[in-house]
Design an enzyme around this catalytic site. Structure first.
Site, PDB file in Angstrom:
ATOM      1  N   ASP A  31       2.480 -18.677   5.173  1.00 50.55           N
ATOM      2  CA  ASP A  31       3.120 -17.466   5.574  1.00 50.55           C
ATOM      3  C   ASP A  31       3.861 -17.092   4.516  1.00 50.55           C
ATOM      4  OD1 ASP A  31       5.102 -15.778   6.365  1.00 50.55           O
ATOM      5  OD2 ASP A  31       6.008 -17.088   8.246  1.00 50.55           O
TER       6      ASP A  31
ATOM      7  N   SER B  55       0.813   2.498   0.025  1.00 47.97           N
ATOM      8  CA  SER B  55       0.425   3.551   0.924  1.00 47.97           C
ATOM      9  C   SER B  55       0.681   4.803   0.614  1.00 47.97           C
ATOM     10  CB  SER B  55       1.392   3.261   2.363  1.00 47.97           C
ATOM     11  OG  SER B  55       1.341   4.308   3.306  1.00 47.97           O
TER      12      SER B  55
ATOM     13  N   TYR C 192      10.046   1.708   5.618  1.00 48.76           N
ATOM     14  CA  TYR C 192       8.497   1.121   5.262  1.00 48.76           C
ATOM     15  C   TYR C 192       8.073   1.943   3.912  1.00 48.76           C
ATOM     16  CZ  TYR C 192       3.343   0.625   5.436  1.00 48.76           C
ATOM     17  OH  TYR C 192       2.140   0.592   5.098  1.00 48.76           O
ATOM     18  N   ALA C 193       8.412   3.346   4.096  1.00 53.43           N
ATOM     19  CA  ALA C 193       7.981   4.277   2.956  1.00 53.43           C
ATOM     20  C   ALA C 193       8.852   3.889   1.924  1.00 53.43           C
ATOM     21  CB  ALA C 193       8.278   5.796   3.466  1.00 53.43           C
ATOM     22  N   ALA C 194      10.021   3.504   2.007  1.00 55.02           N
ATOM     23  CA  ALA C 194      10.843   3.218   0.716  1.00 55.02           C
ATOM     24  C   ALA C 194      10.169   1.771   0.120  1.00 55.02           C
ATOM     25  CB  ALA C 194      12.134   3.008   1.298  1.00 55.02           C
TER      26      ALA C 194
ATOM     27  N   LYS D 166       7.203   1.114   0.217  1.00 60.31           N
ATOM     28  CA  LYS D 166       5.746   1.284  -0.437  1.00 60.31           C
ATOM     29  C   LYS D 166       6.124   2.042  -1.538  1.00 60.31           C
ATOM     30  CE  LYS D 166       3.174  -1.011   2.210  1.00 60.31           C
ATOM     31  NZ  LYS D 166       2.411  -2.204   1.726  1.00 60.31           N
TER      32      LYS D 166
HETATM   33  N1  LIG Z   1      -4.251   0.533   7.974  1.00 62.02           N
HETATM   34  C1  LIG Z   1      -3.337   1.508   7.672  1.00 62.02           C
HETATM   35  O1  LIG Z   1      -3.423   2.742   8.139  1.00 62.02           O
HETATM   36  C2  LIG Z   1      -2.458   1.412   6.311  1.00 62.02           C
HETATM   37  C3  LIG Z   1      -2.242   2.513   5.423  1.00 62.02           C
HETATM   38  C4  LIG Z   1      -1.506   2.295   4.319  1.00 62.02           C
HETATM   39  C5  LIG Z   1      -1.261   1.092   3.881  1.00 62.02           C
HETATM   40  N2  LIG Z   1      -1.652   0.080   4.451  1.00 62.02           N
HETATM   41  C6  LIG Z   1      -1.277  -1.567   4.032  1.00 62.02           C
HETATM   42  O2  LIG Z   1      -2.456  -2.342   3.978  1.00 62.02           O
HETATM   43  C7  LIG Z   1      -2.190  -3.569   3.641  1.00 62.02           C
HETATM   44  C8  LIG Z   1      -3.071  -4.218   4.660  1.00 62.02           C
HETATM   45  O3  LIG Z   1      -2.928  -3.860   6.064  1.00 62.02           O
HETATM   46  P1  LIG Z   1      -4.216  -3.386   7.221  1.00 62.02           P
HETATM   47  O4  LIG Z   1      -4.035  -2.188   7.365  1.00 62.02           O
HETATM   48  O5  LIG Z   1      -5.126  -4.310   6.572  1.00 62.02           O
HETATM   49  O6  LIG Z   1      -3.465  -4.319   8.525  1.00 62.02           O
HETATM   50  P2  LIG Z   1      -3.857  -5.357   9.148  1.00 62.02           P
HETATM   51  O7  LIG Z   1      -5.265  -5.438   9.672  1.00 62.02           O
HETATM   52  O8  LIG Z   1      -2.616  -5.725  10.039  1.00 62.02           O
HETATM   53  O9  LIG Z   1      -3.784  -6.760   8.127  1.00 62.02           O
HETATM   54  C9  LIG Z   1      -2.679  -7.511   7.811  1.00 62.02           C
HETATM   55  C10 LIG Z   1      -2.749  -8.442   7.107  1.00 62.02           C
HETATM   56  O10 LIG Z   1      -1.511  -9.190   6.430  1.00 62.02           O
HETATM   57  C11 LIG Z   1      -1.609 -10.463   6.921  1.00 62.02           C
HETATM   58  N3  LIG Z   1      -0.098 -11.029   7.081  1.00 62.02           N
HETATM   59  C12 LIG Z   1       0.853 -10.132   7.990  1.00 62.02           C
HETATM   60  N4  LIG Z   1       2.119 -10.992   7.776  1.00 62.02           N
HETATM   61  C13 LIG Z   1       1.873 -12.038   6.986  1.00 62.02           C
HETATM   62  C14 LIG Z   1       2.618 -13.469   6.593  1.00 62.02           C
HETATM   63  N5  LIG Z   1       3.842 -13.275   6.837  1.00 62.02           N
HETATM   64  N6  LIG Z   1       1.912 -14.000   5.593  1.00 62.02           N
HETATM   65  C15 LIG Z   1       0.559 -14.062   5.244  1.00 62.02           C
HETATM   66  N7  LIG Z   1      -0.102 -12.931   5.797  1.00 62.02           N
HETATM   67  C16 LIG Z   1       0.401 -11.933   6.420  1.00 62.02           C
HETATM   68  C17 LIG Z   1      -2.334 -10.450   8.232  1.00 62.02           C
HETATM   69  O11 LIG Z   1      -2.601 -11.958   8.522  1.00 62.02           O
HETATM   70  P3  LIG Z   1      -2.109 -13.107   9.817  1.00 62.02           P
HETATM   71  O12 LIG Z   1      -1.650 -12.251  10.887  1.00 62.02           O
HETATM   72  O13 LIG Z   1      -3.182 -13.622   9.973  1.00 62.02           O
HETATM   73  O14 LIG Z   1      -1.008 -13.408   8.958  1.00 62.02           O
HETATM   74  C18 LIG Z   1      -3.362  -9.620   7.916  1.00 62.02           C
HETATM   75  O15 LIG Z   1      -4.472 -10.234   7.434  1.00 62.02           O
HETATM   76  C19 LIG Z   1      -0.502  -3.588   4.139  1.00 62.02           C
HETATM   77  O16 LIG Z   1       0.255  -3.808   2.983  1.00 62.02           O
HETATM   78  C20 LIG Z   1      -0.384  -2.171   4.872  1.00 62.02           C
HETATM   79  O17 LIG Z   1       1.071  -1.863   4.590  1.00 62.02           O
HETATM   80  C21 LIG Z   1      -2.253   0.011   5.772  1.00 62.02           C
END
Ligand SMILES: NC(=O)c1ccc[n+]([C@@H]2O[C@H](COP(=O)([O-])OP(=O)(O)OC[C@H]3O[C@@H](n4cnc5c(N)ncnc54)[C@H](OP(=O)(O)O)[C@@H]3O)[C@@H](O)[C@H]2O)c1
Length: 277
Positions: A64, A143, A156-158, A160
């Protein structure tokens, strides 16, 4: 072909979305992997598949990352096993949507703890090792929202924007130590992210929506090319150019509509963070 044995890549948030896709693309290159997240079953299933398909070493670490002591222990465990991280994909994060004041303070602080504090700690401990070896690559996942403040995504925007600024500065600072730092700024993408953050998908967002594979490919390419940052996808690139070419009041108003924030004034979302155990 480059011999990648021993050149480990560590991917945070590897149990779904971009992190899982980073694992697939790096495994396809023959690179050994350390996969980090909380959902151990998901990590184990992915690791088994990647070992069988690509014959690469894969270590899974249930951590975690919100817990800073756990970050330090992860670093320590890998050190003791003699695993030097060559590529760090600092990707784990979760979203937060809703009016700032109506959401709970706990939810905002939990998001900041993972997306800002833990990302900083992970970068710090592994960058120190890379500096000693005078080699390494770090990708920070920010992001497109890093480029502008959007109502109902304020914290969240801040957060990122912090990731983007941190990466831009470190790109220059660590270059002289032989380390590349690149920031990936994805737009709306088809991962578990929107569902986890209970984000409404507007028709405009559907149009901008990308699949994880091309986003991750763009990130890996940019890191390899030693770029400071990358916005994947032509529509996202055009959007960022629009934010640079227009006054803040205008692009904030447009983006509020695109993100669905302007349509439901008065309907305060409950700020939501992901709890998946
Ligand atoms: N998808 C979009 O539209 C988008 C756009 C811009 C930026 N992002 C960024 O991309 C990144 C990845 O997001 P994603 O879109 O791939 O979403 P996702 O499918 O929800 O993946 C998030 C990952 O983070 C892990 N995670 C969450 N809390 C955690 C914790 N406390 N400790 C360890 N791992 C943790 C989750 O694993 P577990 O739950 O198994 O811990 C999961 O593997 C993020 O930083 C997000 O802000 C996403």
């Amino acid at each position: 072909m480059e011999n990648l044995q021993g050149n480990w890549a560590l991917i945070t948030g590897a149990s779904s979305g971009f992190g899982e896709e980073f694992a697939r693309q790096y495994a396809a290159q023959g690179r050994p992997l350390v996969l980090v997240a909380r959902r151990i079953e998901k990590l184990e299933t992915l690791a088994t598949e990647l070992r069988e398909t690509y014959r690469v070493d894969v270590i899974v670490e249930q951590v975690d990352l919100s817990n800073l002591a756990a970050v330090i222990q992860l670093h320590q465990r890998l050190r003791e096993r003699g695993i030097a991280i060559d590529i760090l994909i600092n990707n784990a994060g979760h979203g937060l949507q809703g009016t700032f004041v109506d959401g709970t303070l706990d939810a905002a602080l939990a998001m900041l703890q993972l997306d800002v504090v833990s990302l900083t700690a992970v970068t710090h401990v592994f960058a120190q090792d890379m500096r000693t070896r005078r080699r390494g690559k770090i990708l920070l996942v920010a992001s497109m929202l890093a480029y502008l403040g959007v109502e109902k995504f304020a914290a969240y925007a801040a957060a990122k924007a912090y990731v983007l600024r941190l990466g831009e500065a470190l790109h220059r600072e660590l270059k002289r130590d032989g380390i590349t730092v690149t920031v990936l700024c994805p737009g709306m993408s088809d991962t578990g992210f929107a569902t986890a953050a209970q984000q409404k998908i507007t028709p405009a967002l559907k149009l901008l929506m990308m699949q994880p594979a091309p986003v991750v490919r763009a990130g890996i390419r940019a890191l390899q090319a030693r770029r400071i940052s990358v916005v994947p996808g032509w529509a996202n690139k055009a959007t960022v150019m629009f934010t640079r070419a227009t006054p803040r009041w205008l692009h904030q108003a447009v983006f509020s509509r695109v993100m669905g924030a302007a349509n439901d004034r008065g309907d305060a979302y409950t700020a939501s963070i992901k709890v998946r155990r």
